[in-house]
Enzyme design. Sequence first.
Site, PDB file in Angstrom:
ATOM      1  N   ASP A  28      -1.858  -6.797   3.951  1.00  0.00           N
ATOM      2  CA  ASP A  28      -0.633  -7.361   3.387  1.00  0.00           C
ATOM      3  C   ASP A  28       0.122  -8.065   4.528  1.00  0.00           C
ATOM      4  O   ASP A  28      -0.163  -9.214   4.845  1.00  0.00           O
ATOM      5  CB  ASP A  28       0.147  -6.202   2.766  1.00  0.00           C
ATOM      6  CG  ASP A  28       1.369  -6.630   1.991  1.00  0.00           C
ATOM      7  OD1 ASP A  28       1.432  -7.784   1.572  1.00  0.00           O
ATOM      8  OD2 ASP A  28       2.284  -5.797   1.810  1.00  0.00           O
ATOM      9  N   THR A  29       1.057  -7.379   5.191  1.00  0.00           N
ATOM     10  CA  THR A  29       1.712  -7.997   6.353  1.00  0.00           C
ATOM     11  C   THR A  29       0.730  -8.121   7.521  1.00  0.00           C
ATOM     12  O   THR A  29       0.915  -8.939   8.411  1.00  0.00           O
ATOM     13  CB  THR A  29       2.917  -7.152   6.828  1.00  0.00           C
ATOM     14  OG1 THR A  29       2.426  -5.898   7.281  1.00  0.00           O
ATOM     15  CG2 THR A  29       3.931  -6.966   5.725  1.00  0.00           C
ATOM     16  N   GLY A  30      -0.275  -7.260   7.539  1.00  0.00           N
ATOM     17  CA  GLY A  30      -1.264  -7.264   8.619  1.00  0.00           C
ATOM     18  C   GLY A  30      -0.920  -6.303   9.739  1.00  0.00           C
ATOM     19  O   GLY A  30      -1.724  -6.092  10.651  1.00  0.00           O
TER      20      GLY A  30
ATOM     21  N   ASP B 130      -2.726   2.683  -5.106  1.00  0.00           N
ATOM     22  CA  ASP B 130      -1.844   3.510  -5.937  1.00  0.00           C
ATOM     23  C   ASP B 130      -0.467   2.909  -6.160  1.00  0.00           C
ATOM     24  O   ASP B 130      -0.039   1.993  -5.453  1.00  0.00           O
ATOM     25  CB  ASP B 130      -1.646   4.869  -5.248  1.00  0.00           C
ATOM     26  CG  ASP B 130      -0.705   4.750  -4.043  1.00  0.00           C
ATOM     27  OD1 ASP B 130      -0.921   3.850  -3.215  1.00  0.00           O
ATOM     28  OD2 ASP B 130       0.253   5.536  -3.952  1.00  0.00           O
TER      29      ASP B 130
ATOM     30  N   GLU C  63     -10.446  -1.456   5.126  1.00  0.00           N
ATOM     31  CA  GLU C  63      -9.116  -1.355   4.498  1.00  0.00           C
ATOM     32  C   GLU C  63      -9.208  -1.679   3.009  1.00  0.00           C
ATOM     33  O   GLU C  63     -10.114  -2.384   2.573  1.00  0.00           O
ATOM     34  CB  GLU C  63      -8.173  -2.378   5.148  1.00  0.00           C
ATOM     35  CG  GLU C  63      -7.089  -1.815   6.012  1.00  0.00           C
ATOM     36  CD  GLU C  63      -6.043  -0.951   5.314  1.00  0.00           C
ATOM     37  OE1 GLU C  63      -6.281  -0.380   4.237  1.00  0.00           O
ATOM     38  OE2 GLU C  63      -4.961  -0.828   5.889  1.00  0.00           O
ATOM     39  N   ASP C  64      -8.223  -1.199   2.258  1.00  0.00           N
ATOM     40  CA  ASP C  64      -8.130  -1.582   0.851  1.00  0.00           C
ATOM     41  C   ASP C  64      -7.482  -2.959   0.720  1.00  0.00           C
ATOM     42  O   ASP C  64      -7.986  -3.837   0.030  1.00  0.00           O
ATOM     43  CB  ASP C  64      -7.355  -0.529   0.048  1.00  0.00           C
ATOM     44  CG  ASP C  64      -6.008  -0.153   0.671  1.00  0.00           C
ATOM     45  OD1 ASP C  64      -5.687  -0.632   1.786  1.00  0.00           O
ATOM     46  OD2 ASP C  64      -5.266   0.618   0.051  1.00  0.00           O
TER      47      ASP C  64
ATOM     48  N   GLY D 208      -6.134   4.635   0.561  1.00  0.00           N
ATOM     49  CA  GLY D 208      -6.487   3.537  -0.348  1.00  0.00           C
ATOM     50  C   GLY D 208      -7.912   3.055  -0.318  1.00  0.00           C
ATOM     51  O   GLY D 208      -8.432   2.585  -1.330  1.00  0.00           O
TER      52      GLY D 208
ATOM     53  N   THR E 214      -0.503  -2.926   9.822  1.00  0.00           N
ATOM     54  CA  THR E 214      -1.296  -1.703   9.911  1.00  0.00           C
ATOM     55  C   THR E 214      -2.653  -1.987  10.539  1.00  0.00           C
ATOM     56  O   THR E 214      -3.045  -1.338  11.517  1.00  0.00           O
ATOM     57  CB  THR E 214      -1.494  -1.085   8.502  1.00  0.00           C
ATOM     58  OG1 THR E 214      -0.218  -0.923   7.893  1.00  0.00           O
ATOM     59  CG2 THR E 214      -2.222   0.239   8.576  1.00  0.00           C
TER      60      THR E 214
END
Length: 172
Positions: free
Chosen positions: A100-102, A156, A96-97, A41, A104
């Site tokens: 979200d949850t954090g 994506d 990062e792109d 991403g 990754t």
Amino acid sequence: MHKMEELISEKDIAEKVSNMAALISRDFKEQDLTVVSVLKGSFIFTADLVRSINIPLEVAFLAASSYGASTQSSGELKIRYDIDIPVENKTVLLVEDIVDTGLTISRLKDYLYEKGAKCVKICTIFDKPDRRKIQVDVDYCGFVIPNEFVVGYGLDYNNKYRNLKNLCKITI
Ligand code: 5GP
């Protein structure tokens, strides 16, 4: 064809990226910077960002398995493609792109520290803080966005739409 709605224009993204690059160039001026881009991403954001950073740097890529709905926060991070340059004693900018949850990004940060990085800072173009499951210090954030599924500018849906120049909300 899915229904698309623009959330952030190409022009606004370009302006933001150049502002972020200016900050990064200033903050890491005297350091040996290694940019680690999280595939797939962030490939477009990374390409734009590094071309606007005016200090010497190295670029590496890594790909990690994304978490499914059933994945617990205690789950292991799977590295599918690893960086090909050493980061021992290096200052790393993890790009990062979207956060979200954090999960990754926080796992990847730990992973780079385990590899001996001196300092790991996080840079993301988009941030969805409403969905956070784990506290993450985002050092450089482009845009805080609402809790919607978005595509474009590298992001994506089923591997499509990464090439859109703007960021769109997609209705699936
Ligand atoms: P996290 O571990 O923070 O939940 O996951 C971050 C990853 O989930 C991102 O790198 C991205 O691949 C994916 N992701 C999260 N939100 C979105 C979204 O709105 N659109 C797309 N295309 N991917 C997303």
